[in-house]
Design an enzyme around this catalytic site. Structure first.
Site, PDB file in Angstrom:
ATOM      1  N   LYS A  24       5.581  13.645   9.341  1.00 39.04           N
ATOM      2  CA  LYS A  24       5.655  14.507   8.140  1.00 39.04           C
ATOM      3  C   LYS A  24       4.497  14.087   7.245  1.00 39.04           C
ATOM      4  CE  LYS A  24       6.593  15.012   4.255  1.00 39.04           C
ATOM      5  NZ  LYS A  24       5.537  15.387   3.259  1.00 39.04           N
ATOM      6  N   GLY A  27       5.772  19.828   5.145  1.00 39.13           N
ATOM      7  CA  GLY A  27       6.833  20.119   4.178  1.00 39.13           C
ATOM      8  C   GLY A  27       6.790  19.199   2.990  1.00 39.13           C
ATOM      9  N   GLY A  77       7.977  16.332   0.329  1.00 35.84           N
ATOM     10  CA  GLY A  77       8.572  15.007   0.484  1.00 35.84           C
ATOM     11  C   GLY A  77      10.075  14.978   0.256  1.00 35.84           C
ATOM     12  N   PRO A  78      10.523  15.465  -0.908  1.00 34.09           N
ATOM     13  CA  PRO A  78      11.962  15.366  -1.189  1.00 34.09           C
ATOM     14  C   PRO A  78      12.826  16.267  -0.293  1.00 34.09           C
ATOM     15  CG  PRO A  78      10.690  15.689  -3.204  1.00 34.09           C
ATOM     16  CD  PRO A  78       9.756  15.933  -2.065  1.00 34.09           C
ATOM     17  N   GLY A  82      10.655  15.323   4.081  1.00 33.81           N
ATOM     18  CA  GLY A  82      10.507  13.866   4.197  1.00 33.81           C
ATOM     19  C   GLY A  82      11.856  13.173   4.133  1.00 33.81           C
ATOM     20  N   GLU A 109       4.454   0.736   3.864  1.00 34.84           N
ATOM     21  CA  GLU A 109       3.104   0.383   3.395  1.00 34.84           C
ATOM     22  C   GLU A 109       2.967   1.025   2.026  1.00 34.84           C
ATOM     23  OE1 GLU A 109       0.937  -1.543   4.785  1.00 34.84           O
ATOM     24  OE2 GLU A 109       1.818  -1.759   6.768  1.00 34.84           O
ATOM     25  N   CYS A 151      -5.301   2.320  -1.417  1.00 37.00           N
ATOM     26  CA  CYS A 151      -4.220   1.415  -1.825  1.00 37.00           C
ATOM     27  C   CYS A 151      -4.675  -0.034  -1.876  1.00 37.00           C
ATOM     28  CB  CYS A 151      -3.042   1.562  -0.887  1.00 37.00           C
ATOM     29  SG  CYS A 151      -3.545   1.534   0.818  1.00 37.00           S
ATOM     30  N   GLU A 193      -0.753   0.424 -10.560  1.00 33.05           N
ATOM     31  CA  GLU A 193      -1.721   1.065  -9.680  1.00 33.05           C
ATOM     32  C   GLU A 193      -2.158   2.383 -10.312  1.00 33.05           C
ATOM     33  OE1 GLU A 193      -0.334   2.800  -5.913  1.00 33.05           O
ATOM     34  OE2 GLU A 193      -1.893   1.565  -5.024  1.00 33.05           O
TER      35      GLU A 193
HETATM   36  P1  NAD Z   1       4.173   9.485  -2.273  1.00 30.24           P
HETATM   37  O1  NAD Z   1       5.054   8.327  -2.136  1.00 30.24           O
HETATM   38  O2  NAD Z   1       4.444  10.453  -3.354  1.00 30.24           O
HETATM   39  O3  NAD Z   1       4.136  10.341  -0.934  1.00 30.24           O
HETATM   40  C1  NAD Z   1       3.925   9.774   0.342  1.00 30.24           C
HETATM   41  C2  NAD Z   1       4.634  10.614   1.382  1.00 30.24           C
HETATM   42  O4  NAD Z   1       6.040  10.554   1.123  1.00 30.24           O
HETATM   43  C3  NAD Z   1       4.274  12.091   1.368  1.00 30.24           C
HETATM   44  O5  NAD Z   1       4.279  12.591   2.690  1.00 30.24           O
HETATM   45  C4  NAD Z   1       5.413  12.717   0.592  1.00 30.24           C
HETATM   46  O6  NAD Z   1       5.642  14.056   0.915  1.00 30.24           O
HETATM   47  C5  NAD Z   1       6.576  11.861   1.043  1.00 30.24           C
HETATM   48  N1  NAD Z   1       7.698  11.836   0.119  1.00 30.24           N
HETATM   49  C6  NAD Z   1       7.707  12.026  -1.224  1.00 30.24           C
HETATM   50  N2  NAD Z   1       8.974  11.946  -1.690  1.00 30.24           N
HETATM   51  C7  NAD Z   1       9.784  11.678  -0.634  1.00 30.24           C
HETATM   52  C8  NAD Z   1      11.173  11.473  -0.487  1.00 30.24           C
HETATM   53  N3  NAD Z   1      12.016  11.531  -1.518  1.00 30.24           N
HETATM   54  N4  NAD Z   1      11.663  11.213   0.740  1.00 30.24           N
HETATM   55  C9  NAD Z   1      10.834  11.146   1.803  1.00 30.24           C
HETATM   56  N5  NAD Z   1       9.505  11.344   1.728  1.00 30.24           N
HETATM   57  C10 NAD Z   1       8.982  11.598   0.518  1.00 30.24           C
HETATM   58  O7  NAD Z   1       2.715   8.870  -2.378  1.00 30.24           O
HETATM   59  P2  NAD Z   1       1.351   9.634  -2.451  1.00 30.24           P
HETATM   60  O8  NAD Z   1       1.150  10.102  -3.852  1.00 30.24           O
HETATM   61  O9  NAD Z   1       1.290  10.641  -1.381  1.00 30.24           O
HETATM   62  O10 NAD Z   1       0.335   8.442  -2.083  1.00 30.24           O
HETATM   63  C11 NAD Z   1      -0.155   7.555  -2.994  1.00 30.24           C
HETATM   64  C12 NAD Z   1       0.545   6.226  -2.874  1.00 30.24           C
HETATM   65  O11 NAD Z   1       0.524   5.731  -1.545  1.00 30.24           O
HETATM   66  C13 NAD Z   1      -0.126   5.145  -3.685  1.00 30.24           C
HETATM   67  O12 NAD Z   1       0.839   4.427  -4.409  1.00 30.24           O
HETATM   68  C14 NAD Z   1      -0.775   4.253  -2.634  1.00 30.24           C
HETATM   69  O13 NAD Z   1      -0.992   2.927  -2.984  1.00 30.24           O
HETATM   70  C15 NAD Z   1       0.145   4.364  -1.509  1.00 30.24           C
HETATM   71  N6  NAD Z   1      -0.549   4.059  -0.263  1.00 30.24           N
HETATM   72  C16 NAD Z   1      -0.289   2.890   0.381  1.00 30.24           C
HETATM   73  C17 NAD Z   1      -0.953   2.569   1.552  1.00 30.24           C
HETATM   74  C18 NAD Z   1      -0.689   1.299   2.287  1.00 30.24           C
HETATM   75  O14 NAD Z   1      -1.055   1.208   3.445  1.00 30.24           O
HETATM   76  N7  NAD Z   1      -0.078   0.311   1.701  1.00 30.24           N
HETATM   77  C19 NAD Z   1      -1.855   3.451   2.086  1.00 30.24           C
HETATM   78  C20 NAD Z   1      -2.102   4.632   1.407  1.00 30.24           C
HETATM   79  C21 NAD Z   1      -1.430   4.933   0.235  1.00 30.24           C
END
Ligand code: NAD
Length: 462
Positions: free
Chosen positions: A170, A201, A203-204, A207, A245, A279, A369
């Site tokens: 996803k 799709g 996230g909420p 996902g 991650e 990140c 961050e």
């Molecule tokens: P996010 O957490 O909003 O979204 C990440 C993914 O999760 C997306 O696919 C999103 O659709 C999904 N998602 C959102 N809400 C969800 C839910 N309730 N249930 C299941 N899935 C859900 O993050 P973002 O804005 O897409 O990415 C930025 C963040 O990601 C930053 O904080 C960054 O540091 C982190 N990041 C970490 C790494 C790492 O390897 N540690 C790598 C890249 C990004």
């Protein structure tokens, strides 16, 4: 504008169950470039069923054959590198050069590394009077973010495939187009139907349904700490495996003996690359008080050079969030050395490369961050003070240490609470484990350590 209507499930593109779509916006000019279906519970369910059906045969496929499919996937990704780069530039906004070298290039290296590992990994070992089998965990739900959209998919899919797992991906809603290219590459590489499935799709919705699905054995999530915490709670409640991650606020520690100009220039480049949406970026630079003013001047000059070369951030929401942090930095008393909250261009989600001086460790811009092109430069008195500041956040994903000699830098790095440290500008290694200490996550990606996340052990006693 292109309207895509399929999801890759069970080896074919199938129409989505519901009518809703997600608009994909080019962050450089704010135009809608495509729509993709917004998956619902039915789509996720169909994809998980396809992955479950495909699991026994794929898990039983000899590692050498899994390695051959991964090598084929690497080759398709390599052959389509240009198209991949253009797609990432269109939906993420990264400059084309960066898209080519990093966004399209790194996944080729990572897929290739797992083709090799699948062929050579010891999936069986002897421990005293036991044989320990390393078996696939099962069906994986992979939820990925937008900042390195293809890399983050491949960093989960390649080890999962090497291990003998099947999966449902996803991808982030902002960058679904390169995820579709990935599914096409999977198909072209001859990976059997149902082994990899893609559901676009929200996230909420999609996902969360995937994370909660009772037929998913492992949820591998990359994204924000806030969502990661929820996914961790869901997985723990259901006693399923989870890899997280998450975010970071990494320190770039410039010790007094370091080559200051090099440390600062590489440090600024590290933060500004990908418009600060990395990140593991070293968003806090720590400099000894005697060299502080010189470092700030160098950092401001380096950031100013980025002016026009930096891409936009991914979305209007992200731009507003980053600008909000810049305003907060000013309100809390930090001093602007470069950039600022004003929009540098009329169109597109651009943020000026920004450097803050006189940042103290408790300020919001030193703790949270930002995920934009914003660097905070902090002052330390001595090494212990530097260590306290470096370790003084809830995160621990990455970092850097610069010193006149490597031994001195390594001694400092050993004391840092973080998962990865670059010594005097060390280069990216696709085989080195990547992942966080503290709230930066659970588990590791890449290399053999990343592969082991997708395996579980069975001991046979003789
Ligand atoms: P996010 O957490 O909003 O979204 C990440 C993914 O999760 C997306 O696919 C999103 O659709 C999904 N998602 C959102 N809400 C969800 C839910 N309730 N249930 C299941 N899935 C859900 O993050 P973002 O804005 O897409 O990415 C930025 C963040 O990601 C930053 O904080 C960054 O540091 C982190 N990041 C970490 C790494 C790492 O390897 N540690 C790598 C890249 C990004």
């Amino acid at each position: 504008m292109k309207a895509y209507d399929g999801m890759y499930i069970g080896g074919a593109w199938r129409p989505a169950a519901g009518p809703d779509v997600i608009e994909v916006v080019n962050p450089a000019d704010e135009q809608v470039i495509a729509t993709v279906p917004a998956g619902t519970v039915e789509d996720v369910d169909a994809a998980v069923r396809a992955a479950r059906t495909a699991l026994p045969a794929w898990a039983a496929t000899p590692p050498a054959e899994r390695a051959a499919r991964l090598a084929a996937l690497r080759d398709v990704l390599a052959a389509r590198q240009e198209e991949i780069a253009e797609t990432v530039t269109a939906e993420l906004g990264a400059p084309l050069k960066l898209s080519g070298t990093v966004h399209a290039g790194v996944p080729v290296a990572v897929a290739g590394s797992y083709a090799e590992l699948a062929a050579t990994y010891a999936f069986e070992e002897r421990v005293g009077n036991s044989t320990v089998l390393h078996e696939p965990v099962g069906v994986v739900g992979a939820i990925t973010p937008w900042n390195y959209p293809l890399h983050q998919i491949v960093a989960k899919a390649a080890p999962a495939l090497a291990a003998g797992c099947t999966l449902v991906v996803k991808p982030a809603e902002d960058t679904p187009l390169v995820a579709r290219l990935f599914a096409e590459a999977v198909h072209e590489a001859g990976i059997p139907a149902g082994v990899v499935n893609l559901v676009t799709g929200l996230g909420p919705v999609a996902g969360q349904v995937l994370a909660e699905h009772q037929d998913v054995d492992l949820v591998s999530f990359t994204g924000s700490t806030a969502v990661g915490r929820r996914i961790g709670a869901i997985a723990t409640g259901m006693v399923k495996k989870v890899a997280l991650e998450l975010g970071g606020k990494s320190a770039n520690v410039v010790l007094p003996s370091a080559d200051l100009a090099r440390a600062v220039n590489v440090g600024v480049a590290n933060v500004m690359s990908n418009s600060g949406q990395t990140c593991s970026a070293w968003t806090r630079m720590l400099v000894h008080r005697d060299r502080y003013d010189e470092a700030v001047e160098l950092a401001a000059a380096a950031a100013a050079k980025y002016g026009d070369r930096i891409g936009p951030v991914v979305s209007a929401r992200q731009r507003d969030r980053v600008r909000g942090y810049i305003e907060k930095g000013l309100a809390e008393g930090a001093r602007l050395a470069a950039g600022g909250p004003e929009a540098p261009r009329e169109k597109g989600f651009y943020v000026s490369p920004t450097v803050f001086a006189d940042v103290t460790p408790e300020m919001t811009i030193a703790q949270e961050e930002i995920f934009g092109p914003v660097l905070s430069v902090l002052r330390y008195d001595d090494e212990d003070d530097a260590l306290r500041i470096a370790n003084g956040t809830v995160y621990g994903l990455a970092g850097a240490v610069w010193a006149g000699d490597e031994t001195e830098a390594v001694a400092f790095a050993r004391r840092m609470d973080t998962g990865q440290v670059d010594i005097n500008g060390g280069r990216f290694n696709p085989l080195a484990p990547f992942g966080g200490y503290k709230q930066s996550g659970v588990g590791r990606e890449l290399g053999a350590h990343g592969l082991s996340e997708y395996l579980q052990t069975k001991s046979l006693q003789f």
